[in-house]
Motif scaffolding. Structure first.
Motif, PDB file in Angstrom:
ATOM      1  N   VAL A 289       0.841  -1.194   0.000  1.00  0.00           N
ATOM      2  CA  VAL A 289       0.000   0.000   0.000  1.00  0.00           C
ATOM      3  C   VAL A 289       0.876   1.243   0.000  1.00  0.00           C
ATOM      4  O   VAL A 289       1.697   1.437   0.909  1.00  0.00           O
ATOM      5  N   SER A 290       0.707   2.087  -1.013  1.00  0.00           N
ATOM      6  CA  SER A 290       1.462   3.333  -1.114  1.00  0.00           C
ATOM      7  C   SER A 290       0.742   4.402  -0.302  1.00  0.00           C
ATOM      8  O   SER A 290      -0.330   4.864  -0.694  1.00  0.00           O
ATOM      9  N   MET A 291       1.354   4.811   0.815  1.00  0.00           N
ATOM     10  CA  MET A 291       0.695   5.739   1.736  1.00  0.00           C
ATOM     11  C   MET A 291       1.480   7.029   1.912  1.00  0.00           C
ATOM     12  O   MET A 291       1.676   7.530   3.019  1.00  0.00           O
ATOM     13  N   TRP A 292       1.921   7.557   0.776  1.00  0.00           N
ATOM     14  CA  TRP A 292       2.573   8.869   0.697  1.00  0.00           C
ATOM     15  C   TRP A 292       3.740   8.924   1.673  1.00  0.00           C
ATOM     16  O   TRP A 292       4.663   8.119   1.574  1.00  0.00           O
ATOM     17  N   ASP A 293       3.748   9.808   2.658  1.00  0.00           N
ATOM     18  CA  ASP A 293       4.941   9.956   3.493  1.00  0.00           C
ATOM     19  C   ASP A 293       5.064   8.900   4.585  1.00  0.00           C
ATOM     20  O   ASP A 293       6.053   8.890   5.330  1.00  0.00           O
ATOM     21  N   LEU A 294       4.090   8.018   4.693  1.00  0.00           N
ATOM     22  CA  LEU A 294       4.231   6.871   5.576  1.00  0.00           C
ATOM     23  C   LEU A 294       4.949   5.725   4.861  1.00  0.00           C
ATOM     24  O   LEU A 294       5.244   4.694   5.451  1.00  0.00           O
ATOM     25  N   GLY A 295       5.223   5.912   3.576  1.00  0.00           N
ATOM     26  CA  GLY A 295       5.950   4.922   2.789  1.00  0.00           C
ATOM     27  C   GLY A 295       5.042   3.870   2.178  1.00  0.00           C
ATOM     28  O   GLY A 295       3.818   4.010   2.138  1.00  0.00           O
ATOM     29  N   THR A 296       5.670   2.819   1.678  1.00  0.00           N
ATOM     30  CA  THR A 296       4.940   1.663   1.163  1.00  0.00           C
ATOM     31  C   THR A 296       4.794   0.663   2.297  1.00  0.00           C
ATOM     32  O   THR A 296       5.788   0.221   2.886  1.00  0.00           O
ATOM     33  N   ILE A 297       3.551   0.304   2.615  1.00  0.00           N
ATOM     34  CA  ILE A 297       3.282  -0.565   3.755  1.00  0.00           C
ATOM     35  C   ILE A 297       3.008  -1.980   3.255  1.00  0.00           C
ATOM     36  O   ILE A 297       2.246  -2.192   2.314  1.00  0.00           O
ATOM     37  N   LEU A 298       3.646  -2.954   3.895  1.00  0.00           N
ATOM     38  CA  LEU A 298       3.551  -4.350   3.496  1.00  0.00           C
ATOM     39  C   LEU A 298       2.653  -5.104   4.466  1.00  0.00           C
ATOM     40  O   LEU A 298       2.838  -5.028   5.696  1.00  0.00           O
ATOM     41  N   PHE A 299       1.678  -5.840   3.910  1.00  0.00           N
ATOM     42  CA  PHE A 299       0.745  -6.630   4.703  1.00  0.00           C
ATOM     43  C   PHE A 299       0.728  -8.074   4.212  1.00  0.00           C
ATOM     44  O   PHE A 299       0.837  -8.335   3.002  1.00  0.00           O
ATOM     45  N   ASP A 300       0.538  -8.977   5.130  1.00  0.00           N
ATOM     46  CA  ASP A 300       0.148 -10.348   4.800  1.00  0.00           C
ATOM     47  C   ASP A 300      -1.378 -10.376   4.849  1.00  0.00           C
ATOM     48  O   ASP A 300      -1.975 -10.171   5.903  1.00  0.00           O
ATOM     49  N   ILE A 301      -2.011 -10.597   3.699  1.00  0.00           N
ATOM     50  CA  ILE A 301      -3.477 -10.579   3.643  1.00  0.00           C
ATOM     51  C   ILE A 301      -4.032 -11.975   3.360  1.00  0.00           C
ATOM     52  O   ILE A 301      -5.142 -12.122   2.833  1.00  0.00           O
ATOM     53  N   ASP A 303      -5.225 -13.996   5.298  1.00  0.00           N
ATOM     54  CA  ASP A 303      -6.537 -13.962   5.942  1.00  0.00           C
ATOM     55  C   ASP A 303      -7.069 -12.539   5.746  1.00  0.00           C
ATOM     56  O   ASP A 303      -6.724 -11.637   6.509  1.00  0.00           O
ATOM     57  N   PRO A 304      -7.907 -12.304   4.731  1.00  0.00           N
ATOM     58  CA  PRO A 304      -8.299 -10.930   4.396  1.00  0.00           C
ATOM     59  C   PRO A 304      -9.173 -10.253   5.436  1.00  0.00           C
ATOM     60  O   PRO A 304      -9.390  -9.041   5.356  1.00  0.00           O
ATOM     61  N   GLU A 305      -9.665 -11.014   6.409  1.00  0.00           N
ATOM     62  CA  GLU A 305     -10.427 -10.391   7.496  1.00  0.00           C
ATOM     63  C   GLU A 305      -9.533 -10.019   8.672  1.00  0.00           C
ATOM     64  O   GLU A 305      -9.955  -9.251   9.541  1.00  0.00           O
ATOM     65  N   ASN A 306      -8.311 -10.544   8.650  1.00  0.00           N
ATOM     66  CA  ASN A 306      -7.361 -10.253   9.738  1.00  0.00           C
ATOM     67  C   ASN A 306      -5.952 -10.132   9.177  1.00  0.00           C
ATOM     68  O   ASN A 306      -5.067 -10.947   9.504  1.00  0.00           O
ATOM     69  N   PRO A 307      -5.708  -9.143   8.316  1.00  0.00           N
ATOM     70  CA  PRO A 307      -4.365  -8.980   7.755  1.00  0.00           C
ATOM     71  C   PRO A 307      -3.328  -8.699   8.842  1.00  0.00           C
ATOM     72  O   PRO A 307      -3.648  -8.190   9.924  1.00  0.00           O
ATOM     73  N   GLU A 308      -2.087  -9.011   8.518  1.00  0.00           N
ATOM     74  CA  GLU A 308      -0.980  -8.793   9.441  1.00  0.00           C
ATOM     75  C   GLU A 308      -0.041  -7.739   8.867  1.00  0.00           C
ATOM     76  O   GLU A 308       0.447  -7.876   7.732  1.00  0.00           O
ATOM     77  N   TYR A 309       0.203  -6.700   9.638  1.00  0.00           N
ATOM     78  CA  TYR A 309       1.191  -5.695   9.250  1.00  0.00           C
ATOM     79  C   TYR A 309       2.583  -6.305   9.342  1.00  0.00           C
ATOM     80  O   TYR A 309       2.938  -6.922  10.349  1.00  0.00           O
ATOM     81  N   LEU A 310       3.378  -6.115   8.281  1.00  0.00           N
ATOM     82  CA  LEU A 310       4.710  -6.701   8.242  1.00  0.00           C
ATOM     83  C   LEU A 310       5.810  -5.649   8.379  1.00  0.00           C
ATOM     84  O   LEU A 310       6.760  -5.830   9.134  1.00  0.00           O
ATOM     85  N   GLY A 311       5.707  -4.574   7.644  1.00  0.00           N
ATOM     86  CA  GLY A 311       6.749  -3.556   7.676  1.00  0.00           C
ATOM     87  C   GLY A 311       6.427  -2.455   6.682  1.00  0.00           C
ATOM     88  O   GLY A 311       5.380  -2.467   6.032  1.00  0.00           O
ATOM     89  N   ARG A 312       7.339  -1.505   6.556  1.00  0.00           N
ATOM     90  CA  ARG A 312       7.124  -0.412   5.621  1.00  0.00           C
ATOM     91  C   ARG A 312       8.460   0.191   5.205  1.00  0.00           C
ATOM     92  O   ARG A 312       9.466   0.046   5.902  1.00  0.00           O
ATOM     93  N   THR A 313       8.452   0.865   4.072  1.00  0.00           N
ATOM     94  CA  THR A 313       9.614   1.650   3.687  1.00  0.00           C
ATOM     95  C   THR A 313       9.557   2.984   4.435  1.00  0.00           C
ATOM     96  O   THR A 313       8.483   3.425   4.858  1.00  0.00           O
ATOM     97  N   ASP A 314      10.707   3.614   4.592  1.00  0.00           N
ATOM     98  CA  ASP A 314      10.710   4.952   5.169  1.00  0.00           C
ATOM     99  C   ASP A 314      11.654   5.836   4.366  1.00  0.00           C
ATOM    100  O   ASP A 314      12.258   5.400   3.389  1.00  0.00           O
ATOM    101  N   PHE A 315      11.776   7.099   4.786  1.00  0.00           N
ATOM    102  CA  PHE A 315      12.495   8.088   4.014  1.00  0.00           C
ATOM    103  C   PHE A 315      13.546   8.771   4.877  1.00  0.00           C
ATOM    104  O   PHE A 315      13.387   8.885   6.098  1.00  0.00           O
ATOM    105  N   ALA A 316      14.586   9.271   4.216  1.00  0.00           N
ATOM    106  CA  ALA A 316      15.525  10.143   4.911  1.00  0.00           C
ATOM    107  C   ALA A 316      14.790  11.417   5.313  1.00  0.00           C
ATOM    108  O   ALA A 316      13.808  11.819   4.683  1.00  0.00           O
TER     109      ALA A 316
END
Length: 463
Positions: A289-301, A303-316
């Protein structure tokens, strides 16, 4: 929350009535203070296209195919009104071309038969007369097989030109098993006082079909009642049902009083956050998921009713974020993130337009930056506030990355060594404004906002 009643567009006059006072700052960060406009540049008629100069074509290795095989403007579906184009997708030898906001929007999705890539033929239009005063940027088409539907399913983003109109945005679902005769199946509505769904993605998990949606500012405008990233079950396309929404406040770096847009980031800056785009891998297990200044967020979906947050990119700290779109390479182990920076000079940040970043995501909890790829336009900061010089969307085929780049056209980049990307081709139409790029079969498709569909065929004779 009460959804506003869906109104059917019955006449052209009703469409124009809704769009006559519509804002033009759409499809980027609508809430910034730049005043930048997108989508209202020159829209060429077929006759005017014939007067344009030859495109710039450059390539190396086996990429001399970045040359124009065909260029065709969309048909006028309303007399005297030429719509402009947005993103492009291809499926089973047909191109599906979304449309943008110029001249009142409601251009729908145009279907082109590419049996003869040198002579693409527009054979159908759909989604243009479902919700007045809207535009239809993104379309994804896939073969889907569920207990309720078997065939080729198209999902189309619906965005309001005026978010306060008496309609709702979201996405439409169409059966395009017969591309010449698309049939409407359903409509999913997001919070009615936001523009709607900007980008989306269609994926299948076993006998389930899911649409992943990016609904910019749904969180902000609804005061947290709805969220920007939502997962919708479309196993029965006539009855789409929301299964899950992502709340950024669940992340430790986002405070509970986050207002849905203004993020007090750990670097001490107030940064914009909203969901702009989303993709899934080819298994349907992971979402990006591209979330602007929160970076690209990675999920394990899985189980689409209970996705798991995995990590995200960040910026300098000195980088504007602007995570706009993403794609995958190297079997899903590499993430490519494009950043749409159209204001190159902001206090406290580097002076540059948007460029591409490449990450190793074998460990999805810790994306590792491998490289950054900058085109020749990125450092032209004297051009001021403009979309012309920023990268837009990425696509990958094998070890080649294709980037749509507005005035820069389409760039081809060798990512055999993802730590050292190298430009190996470029196609730039005269007075170009290339929005999207898609690679299919033996050709590359590009959508030019003012000029329509471009077909760039591989291995042209004489090259």
């Amino acid at each position: 929350m009460n959804k506003k009643k869906l109104l059917l567009a019955t006449t052209l006059s009703s469409v124009l009535a809704f769009s006559s006072f519509a804002p033009t700052t759409l499809a980027h960060d609508d809430l910034d203070d730049s005043g930048a406009e997108k989508g209202e540049r020159t829209v060429f008629t077929p006759e005017q296209l014939e007067q344009l100069g030859e495109p710039l074509e450059d390539g190396s290795k086996n990429l001399n195919f970045l040359s124009e095989t065909a260029a065709v403007q969309t048909k006028e579906i309303y007399e005297g009104i030429q719509n402009n184009t947005a993103d492009v997708y291809a499926h089973k030898g047909f191109a599906y071309l979304g449309t943008h906001t110029a001249n009142g929007g409601n251009g729908g999705v145009r279907v082109f038969d590419l049996q003869d890539p040198e002579n693409p033929e527009e054979v159908a239009v759909f989604a243009h007369d479902d919700v007045p005063g809207t535009w239809h940027e993104k379309v994804i088409v896939k073969s889907i097989n569920t207990p309720h539907f078997s065939g080729d399913l198209a999902v189309v983003s619906v965005q309001q030109l005026n978010r306060n109109a008496d309609t709702s945005g979201g996405f439409l679902l169409y059966d395009v098993t017969d591309p010449y005769n698309p049939e409407k199946l359903g409509f999913w509505e997001v919070y009615d006082n936001t523009n709607g769904t900007h980008e989306l993605y269609l994926t299948q998990q076993g006998n389930k079909a899911l649409v992943l949606t990016a609904n910019p500012y749904a969180d902000y405008y609804s005061h947290g009642e709805e969220k920007d990233f939502q997962i919708v079950d479309v196993t029965d396309p006539t009855n789409p049902e929301t299964t899950w929404q992502f709340d950024p406040r669940d992340l430790p770096e986002v405070s509970d009083d986050f207002n849905g847009y203004h993020w007090e980031s750990p670097d001490g800056k107030t940064r914009p956050v909203f969901s702009h785009s989303v993709i899934a891998d080819n298994t349907g297990k992971y979402a990006y998921v591209s979330m602007w200044d929160l970076g690209t967020i990675l999920f394990d979906i899985s189980d689409p009713e209970n996705p798991e947050y995995l990590g995200r990119t960040d910026f300098a700290s000195d980088q504007q974020g602007s995570a706009h779109s993403a794609t995958l390479a190297k079997g899903g182990n590499v993430l490519i993130e494009t950043r749409e920076v159209y204001v190159p000079v902001r206090e406290g940040y580097e002076e540059a337009y948007g460029y591409t970043r490449i990450f190793d995501i074998k460990d999805k909890s810790n994306p590792e930056l491998l490289s950054e790829f900058k085109t020749d336009l990125v450092d032209n900061v004297e051009d001021g506030v403009t979309f012309a010089n920023t990268v837009h969307d990425p696509k990958v085929r094998g070890n080649t990355l294709y980037l749509s780049h507005y005035a820069g056209g389409v760039y081809a980049v060798d990512i055999s060594d993802a730590s050292n990307p190298v430009q190996i081709g470029q196609y730039t139409p005269d007075q170009g404004n290339v929005w999207g790029v898609f690679v299919d079969r033996n050709y590359v498709l590009a959508s030019d906002m003012g000029q329509g569909l471009k077909v760039l065929q591989k291995n042209n004779k004489g090259k």
